[in-house]
Design an enzyme around this catalytic site. Structure first.
Site, PDB file in Angstrom:
ATOM      1  N   LYS A 185       0.861  -1.175   0.000  1.00  0.00           N
ATOM      2  CA  LYS A 185       0.000   0.000   0.000  1.00  0.00           C
ATOM      3  C   LYS A 185       0.900   1.228   0.000  1.00  0.00           C
ATOM      4  O   LYS A 185       2.035   1.166   0.464  1.00  0.00           O
ATOM      5  CB  LYS A 185      -0.949   0.007   1.198  1.00  0.00           C
ATOM      6  CG  LYS A 185      -0.333   0.153   2.531  1.00  0.00           C
ATOM      7  CD  LYS A 185       0.067   1.559   2.957  1.00  0.00           C
ATOM      8  CE  LYS A 185      -1.046   2.582   2.878  1.00  0.00           C
ATOM      9  NZ  LYS A 185      -0.538   3.922   3.354  1.00  0.00           N
ATOM     10  N   THR A 196       5.759   6.362   3.310  1.00  0.00           N
ATOM     11  CA  THR A 196       4.583   5.642   3.794  1.00  0.00           C
ATOM     12  C   THR A 196       4.094   4.566   2.905  1.00  0.00           C
ATOM     13  O   THR A 196       3.097   4.670   2.252  1.00  0.00           O
ATOM     14  CB  THR A 196       3.379   6.556   4.060  1.00  0.00           C
ATOM     15  OG1 THR A 196       3.750   7.539   4.977  1.00  0.00           O
ATOM     16  CG2 THR A 196       2.233   5.765   4.662  1.00  0.00           C
ATOM     17  N   GLU A 282      -0.784  10.004  -5.266  1.00  0.00           N
ATOM     18  CA  GLU A 282      -1.959  10.853  -5.084  1.00  0.00           C
ATOM     19  C   GLU A 282      -2.139  11.797  -6.268  1.00  0.00           C
ATOM     20  O   GLU A 282      -1.256  12.567  -6.605  1.00  0.00           O
ATOM     21  CB  GLU A 282      -1.858  11.630  -3.770  1.00  0.00           C
ATOM     22  CG  GLU A 282      -2.151  10.736  -2.582  1.00  0.00           C
ATOM     23  CD  GLU A 282      -1.791  11.346  -1.238  1.00  0.00           C
ATOM     24  OE1 GLU A 282      -1.105  12.381  -1.225  1.00  0.00           O
ATOM     25  OE2 GLU A 282      -2.199  10.779  -0.215  1.00  0.00           O
TER      26      GLU A 282
END
Lengths: 409, 409
Positions: A185, A196, A282
């Protein structure tokens, strides 16, 4: 799906993941950290598995990473991973550390195994304590049959991702079928040095721990550490590999005649997972790959690739389908690598755009059309040596700003 | 405007610029490189001036920088600067170099001075040859009275800037009035290590060249090299200082009793110009200042400041008026500086948001309201030593993406 695999051949099974190798199960559920989506997941091996991990270099390592590293250090094995999303349990001080241990303890109890055999990971918002009542409650139920489903696990680990990320490979080692499965992820706050992102890799290979760790580090440097979405390296990154030996091959070590096959399989899985993260950056509309050849050292080639893929100006130009070779060249020029300005060649897709210190003759419309694709490849030939590197990232769009001007991480 | 200045006092004259010091004139015109706006400018001193410059570290240094550096090296003096905007004359090979020399030669002819006394600068699009017919034609006319106007110069140097950038200071040295005036341009592609920005500083101080250069480098490291808009370092950055001695003070050297006053004046001018660039960052709605104290070294303090101000996630959060301390802390954590995670204190404006490894109790609405301001200050106390640094930048907005997905640089 299962094909006859000949020696040294690696079969890619895109639809596979962490439960493809023998002796693994996985699942996920909604325990209440998120509003509706799944937020608690697990992977469990029938038997303790040789384990290796790589962790963020961010100095503010989150509590779960501390717990996991300490635990793996004890016996170099783990048998289970418990993951929550929606909360990173980072910058949570002493309480956060206790909470991470409590998650470990709770899941170890449910499984009836020793605590240090349970790895803990978290991802999500920073600086808020976990709602432990919900987490502990979830841990008590999560092994129920209704939650057991690989897809549930793939979902439960996500935060701002728009899709699940998984892959698997199979190969023959000592005539035995060996599988490697992976899930990851990551979307925002992505950058080399483990941003992250969480990576979970399972294998049924029988493999020596130190060599597994070395292989993981090498592969990570070429894959997970070569992606960037926005240049930020987070507090929570981790890639964990479990190897439970159930394939019953002769123990893999660097001396094993088929070591390279295994390592390549691990590399294929990690590269695939890393690229999926980059593509899901994103707001991204494109996966961008930068191939650098002819570097005088590995670091030089990597540094040039990363400088280009991290450049906000290159990323916005790609978003605008602008064949802006000048920004690519500028990024090479500030990469910190002493390149030869007149020796470099730059291409956008199949089109050479810069060579011998000057822009090339190219048809702007052709290159612009190439940039409309969802997959953009930039190539750089440095002409200074034999080293290559590949870096992956995405374009910089309005949606990136929109997502990050309002998401509390 | 002119006030009685006492010893060691420095008067800031915001409306002043490069022609405030004695013996300087400046002007600008439209020669045809841009569609309508001014694109050719000059600064000329009555007499040859002691000169010092700092230049981009990007390896693809543009042609005008090469010409200027070579020229200053000859006598350590210049008497004039010729600037064009709309075209950076970068990545233009041998022809570009010839064109830069031709600009130098043409302007030297018009002034009747030696060629090496003319500095050349360019800014704008990369990789296109200058339209030399227009440039040379302009150079032939630019000294005409109708073009002589400091404001014309301030305009002529701009590219994606939304405003002119200038300031000046005055002080007494040996009882003589000494002025320092400055002008700058820069908006996109801004980052420490001299990103597409041009800085022009004039003074009538009588000053020794090597000490002037050393002062310029030091001040540049604390000002122009501490700003960032988007992390890209360009091919064309340069700051030039001319000191023509017409103030008739005793020659300034590091041993001069009032050396510190001069250096502080230079610092005030450069800091002001640098901040104006940061505030005018492409798409910016806010000037962001990061003040770092308690670093164990100058580099440590600077690195922490730059990591925060360069973070896309911090910049978007500020744009969204989100008191996202987690992203600030994360940036400190990946800055590369071995900080003490529990010793750090972070504040947004007057509000402490992080301390002792944990988020502080702050009223979210109050901090959010503070972030609505056009001037945002973040403070970090590292508690590891005595060194401080200040970095400046801006927020990351939709307009940044819009401007850069379509501007050909």
């Amino acid at each position: 799906m299962m094909q006859a695999i000949s020696s040294n051949e690696i079969i890619i099974i895109e639809e596979g993941s962490v439960t493809l190798p023998k002796g693994y199960k996985a699942g996920g559920m909604h325990c209440g950290l998120k509003r509706k989506r799944l937020d608690l997941g697990y992977v469990v091996s029938e038997v303790p598995a040789t384990a290796a991990g790589v962790y963020t270099t961010n100095l503010f390592q989150a509590a779960p990473l501390i717990v996991t590293q300490e635990s793996i250090a004890k016996e170099k094995k783990i048998q289970a991973i418990i993951v929550n999303s929606g909360n990173a349990n980072a910058c949570t001080g002493e309480q956060g550390l206790q909470d991470a241990f409590a998650m470990q303890q709770g899941f170890a109890n449910e499984l009836g195994i020793q605590e240090h055999l349970v790895a803990v990971t978290s991802t999500g918002v920073i600086g808020e304590l976990l709602q432990m009542d919900k987490v502990i409650n979830g841990i008590k139920q999560i092994l129920n049959k209704e939650h057991e489903n690989e897809n549930n696990f793939l979902d439960a680990i996500l935060t701002t991702d728009t899709c699940v990320k998984h892959t698997a490979v199979q190969m023959k080692i000592d005539g035995k079928t060996v599988s490697i499965g992976g899930a990851s992820k990551g979307s925002g706050m992505i950058h080399p040095n483990m941003a992250t992102m969480l990576g979970f890799v399972t294998t049924d290979a029988n493999i020596e721990q130190e060599d597994l760790l070395e292989a993981l580090r090498e592969v990570t440097n070429q894959t997970f550490n070569m992606i960037t979405v926005d240049g930020d390296t987070s507090t929570n990154d981790m890639v964990l590999v479990m190897a439970n030996g159930l394939a019953e091959n002769n123990q893999l070590t660097k001396e094993h005649p088929e070591w390279n096959t295994f390592k390549q399989g691990l590399s294929i899985v990690c590269e695939s997972l890393a690229k999926k993260i980059a593509r899901d950056g994103e707001g991204a509309t494109k996966l961008v790959e930068v191939q650098v050849n002819g570097g005088y050292s590995q670091n030089a080639a990597s540094a040039v690739g990363k400088a280009i893929i991290s450049s906000n100006l290159v990323k916005t130009a790609i978003y605008g389908t602008d064949p802006n070779w000048g920004r690519i060249v500028t990024a090479i020029g500030y990469s910190g690598v002493p390149i030869e300005t007149n020796a470099i060649k730059v291409a956008i897709g199949p089109f050479t755009v810069f060579e011998n210190g000057l822009p090339s003759n190219f048809v702007e419309e052709e290159v612009k059309e190439y940039l409309e694709s969802e997959n953009v490849k930039l190539s750089v030939e440095l002409n200074q040596g034999e080293y290559s590197a590949t870096a992956w990232g995405c374009d910089l769009t309005y949606d990136y700003v929109k997502i990050n001007a309002s998401y509390r991480t």
